[in-house]
Design an enzyme around this catalytic site. Structure first.
Site, PDB file in Angstrom:
ATOM      1  N   ASN A 152     -10.354  -3.107   1.899  1.00 24.89           N
ATOM      2  CA  ASN A 152      -9.843  -3.163   0.373  1.00 24.89           C
ATOM      3  C   ASN A 152     -11.205  -2.532  -0.473  1.00 24.89           C
ATOM      4  OD1 ASN A 152      -6.925  -3.774   0.516  1.00 24.89           O
ATOM      5  ND2 ASN A 152      -7.756  -5.936   0.750  1.00 24.89           N
ATOM      6  N   HIS A 155       0.953  -0.995  -0.067  1.00 23.97           N
ATOM      7  CA  HIS A 155       0.010  -0.147  -0.101  1.00 23.97           C
ATOM      8  C   HIS A 155       0.939   1.305   0.035  1.00 23.97           C
ATOM      9  CE1 HIS A 155      -3.798  -2.254   0.619  1.00 23.97           C
ATOM     10  NE2 HIS A 155      -3.150  -2.965   1.486  1.00 23.97           N
ATOM     11  N   TYR A 191       0.033  -4.308  11.527  1.00 24.96           N
ATOM     12  CA  TYR A 191       0.103  -2.822  11.164  1.00 24.96           C
ATOM     13  C   TYR A 191       0.703  -1.807  12.091  1.00 24.96           C
ATOM     14  CZ  TYR A 191      -3.085  -3.876   6.979  1.00 24.96           C
ATOM     15  OH  TYR A 191      -3.443  -4.111   5.788  1.00 24.96           O
TER      16      TYR A 191
END
Length: 495
Positions: A137, A64, A347
């Site tokens: 997404n 990303h 993350y």
């Protein structure tokens, strides 16, 4: 000799300064030892300027990396308090400031926007109970179901260590050994694989999440953000042309649409499953490679997302934005989805590496509707001293922040043995059935384009056994699907 007329104070330009605030006398010429001599180490302004320039870039996201973002708001339009006690979802008409980041997944920061690739759809809700991050997404499913496979998957899709470019051999070899990817591959290679813009695609939470109401009842939910601009996509040929002529196509479109007052919006719907139905459902409802059929769990409208303000600085607000699916608020929590469970750690850890341990204090990441109160101190770029005599431990006797005693979401009963386990099997668990259903939903024209897109990449694979493994997956999804891909691959390889 006449004296120059002084410039009125209001008309004088602001003085350029060093980072310590001292005025800069000359920003055009570095200090030297004589008019033609070597540079002087004492030129603080030059050294500071060059040192900062050397550090203008931070490590790009491994995935990303190429992204765009905008601010806006989320407004509740329908009552969902029967399912969640989350304050920002608690009253029809309530608005919550939001930041959204859209992105491609596999390419680097300089890659083109119009690539055939899933798109990240990440949202940060600045709620009165803290920031809630929803990281999803533009597809409702994903390639794999276990986080242990994620680094290998991404390595197979990124640049090869030797050739320095994406290799079809690597891409399709991984998919050949991952039959659960067949559903997402069918999505990716279909007509929605290249959105025309970020405005013209849906967004999905993809994972299953838990909602808990005020009575403590638990529900599992899936998020669906339906674009109000309508779905628009590009063909492979259109995407390749646009990527070459305007690599920043999606960034430009989002920026310009908001600047001219055409604010993109999405309608949020959720599917709601009572928690006690999960274990007995015909397939594993926490498997991110599968969707929940709408006839079983219909869409319920919740509200709308509107983006109406561009960032002032792309680096500060888009590149430094940090989303983590473990940022929950009361009434919202995780599910046993194994991929989600892995992302709860990965993350946040990625952001600590890229941006530092204090990245949550950056304006784009800090709470806006409330104040963060904790005992985190120090570290790189710390700005959280919290005043003189403030304690950095808990519990304490000085009225410092204390635990609430109220869990954010409902507990889930557990049993069994520790160890590595395959996902629990439900009666209808299958890696291929939903991929076949998706194929059979397509028109003849859509099927033709899907087959051509798959064959275009698969035909470049060097090893016959890797090609055959992938063909087996498409045959298992639908015999016609497999046969058509096989024929298209053979024609391309023989031609």
């Amino acid at each position: 000799m006449p004296q120059p007329t002084p410039t009125p104070r209001a008309a004088r330009p602001r003085t350029l300064t060093t980072e310590s605030g001292a005025p800069v006398s000359d920003n055009q010429n570095a200090a030297t030892a004589g008019a033609g001599g070597p540079l002087l180490l004492q030129d603080q302004h030059l050294l500071e300027k060059l040192a900062r320039f050397n550090r203008e870039r931070i490590p790009e996201r491994v995935v990303h990396a190429r992204g765009s973002g905008a601010y806006g708001y989320f407004e509740v339009t329908d009552d969902v308090t029967a399912y969640t006690s989350a304050h920002f979802l608690g009253a029809v008409g309530r608005r919550t400031e939001t930041f959204a980041r859209f992105s491609t997944v596999a390419d680097n920061l300089g890659g083109p926007d119009a690539a055939r690739d899933p798109r990240g759809f990440a949202l940060k809700f600045y709620t009165e109970e803290g920031n809630y991050d929803l990281v999803g997404n533009n597809t409702p499913v994903f390639f794999i179901k276990d986080p242990l496979k994620f680094p290998d998957f991404i390595h197979s899709q990124k640049r090869d260590p030797f050739t320095g470019k994406q290799e079809p051999d690597n891409v399709w070899d991984f998919w050949a050994h991952s039959p659960e990817a067949t559903h997402q591959v069918t999505w990716l290679m279909g007509d929605r694989g290249i959105p025309a813009s970020y405005r013209h695609m849906n967004g999905y939470g993809s994972h299953t999440y838990q909602w808990t109401n005020a009575e403590g009842e638990a529900f599992y939910v899936k998020y669906h953000f339906k674009t109000n601009q309508g779905i628009r996509s590009l063909s492979s040929e259109q995407g390749a042309e646009l990527a070459g002529t305007d690599p920043n196509s999606h960034q430009t479109d989002l920026l310009q649409s908001i600047e001219r007052g055409v604010y993109p919006s999405w309608t949020l719907h959720v599917q709601v499953m009572p928690a006690d139905e999960a274990d007995g459902y015909r397939f594993n409802p926490f498997d991110v490679t599968k969707v929940w059929p709408h006839e079983d769990y219909p869409l319920r409208r919740v509200g709308r997302l509107v983006l109406d303000r561009n960032p002032d600085n792309v680096f500060a607000e888009v590149e430094q934005s940090a989303f983590s699916p473990n940022n929950f608020v009361p009434g919202v929590g995780p599910s046993p989805d194994k991929m989600l469970q892995g992302r709860l750690f990965a993350y946040a850890d990625a952001h600590r590496y890229r941006l530092g341990v204090n990245h949550t204090q950056l304006p784009v990441n800090a709470p806006k509707a409330t104040t963060a109160r904790n005992y985190g101190r120090d570290g790189l770029m710390a700005a959280n001293a919290q005043g003189r005599h403030a304690k950095n431990y808990e519990p304490n006797s000085y009225d410092g922040p204390a635990e609430s005693g109220s869990p954010l979401s409902a507990p889930r009963p557990l049993s069994g043995w520790t160890g590595t386990h395959e996902a629990p099997q439900h009666t209808k668990d299958d890696d291929f059935f939903q991929a076949g259903e998706l194929y059979r939903l397509m028109s003849e024209e859509e099927r033709g384009r899907l087959v051509a897109n798959i064959a275009g990449g698969l035909s470049q694979v060097a090893r016959d056994d890797v090609i055959e493994r992938n063909l087996d997956h498409f045959r298992a999804a639908d015999p016609e699907y497999g046969a058509r891909v096989e024929e298209a691959v053979r024609e391309l390889r023989e031609g």
